[in-house]
Design a protein around this motif. Structure first.
Motif, short mmCIF file in Angstrom:
data_model
loop_
_atom_site.label_atom_id
_atom_site.label_comp_id
_atom_site.label_asym_id
_atom_site.label_seq_id
_atom_site.Cartn_x
_atom_site.Cartn_y
_atom_site.Cartn_z
N UNK A 21 0.85 -1.19 0.00
CA UNK A 21 0.00 0.00 0.00
C UNK A 21 0.88 1.24 0.00
N UNK A 22 0.34 2.38 -0.37
CA UNK A 22 1.13 3.61 -0.42
C UNK A 22 1.80 3.92 0.92
N UNK A 23 2.98 4.47 0.81
CA UNK A 23 3.76 4.86 1.97
C UNK A 23 4.56 6.10 1.59
N UNK A 24 5.25 6.68 2.57
CA UNK A 24 6.09 7.84 2.27
C UNK A 24 7.11 7.45 1.21
N UNK A 25 7.30 8.32 0.22
CA UNK A 25 8.18 7.97 -0.89
C UNK A 25 8.67 9.23 -1.61
N UNK A 26 9.64 9.01 -2.47
CA UNK A 26 10.12 10.04 -3.39
C UNK A 26 9.68 9.61 -4.79
N UNK A 27 9.24 10.55 -5.59
CA UNK A 27 8.77 10.23 -6.94
C UNK A 27 9.66 10.89 -7.98
N UNK A 28 10.00 10.13 -9.01
CA UNK A 28 10.74 10.64 -10.16
C UNK A 28 9.87 10.38 -11.39
N UNK A 29 9.66 11.38 -12.21
CA UNK A 29 8.85 11.25 -13.42
C UNK A 29 9.78 11.36 -14.63
N UNK A 71 -2.28 3.62 -7.17
CA UNK A 71 -1.50 3.20 -6.00
C UNK A 71 -1.56 4.27 -4.92
N UNK A 72 -1.34 5.51 -5.31
CA UNK A 72 -1.29 6.62 -4.36
C UNK A 72 -2.64 6.84 -3.66
N UNK A 73 -3.73 6.64 -4.37
CA UNK A 73 -5.04 6.91 -3.79
C UNK A 73 -5.66 5.70 -3.09
#
Length: 78
Positions: A21-29, A71-73
């Motif tokens: 499930x979603x957790x604290x993370x860093x996102x790269x696009x 995933x995020x929602x």
């Protein structure tokens, strides 16, 4: 596979425990690089946007934009 099908497959993987499930993370696009999406399993083509999620600099997942949004929602039923 449609966007809705990709999102549903991603949510299903979370429900089954195959994806956390979603957790604290860093996102790269970035542009896709032909690798599979960790959400729906389909290839993220160079013409598509890839969202790479890094958790505690140790775990990385790659998603289509729609799969990342699913995933995020995601919220576990209460």
């Amino acid at each position: 596979m449609s966007s809705a099908q990709r999102a549903e497959k991603t949510v299903d993987r979370i429900r089954r425990g195959a994806l956390p499930a979603p957790t604290a993370h860093t996102q790269l696009v970035a542009d896709g690089d032909g690798q599979p999406c960790d959400g729906c399993g389909e290839t993220i083509r160079p013409s598509e946007t890839a969202c790479t999620v890094s958790v505690e600099r140790a775990l990385d997942w790659r998603f289509h934009e729609v799969c990342y949004d699913a995933w995020l929602s995601f919220r576990h039923p209460t």
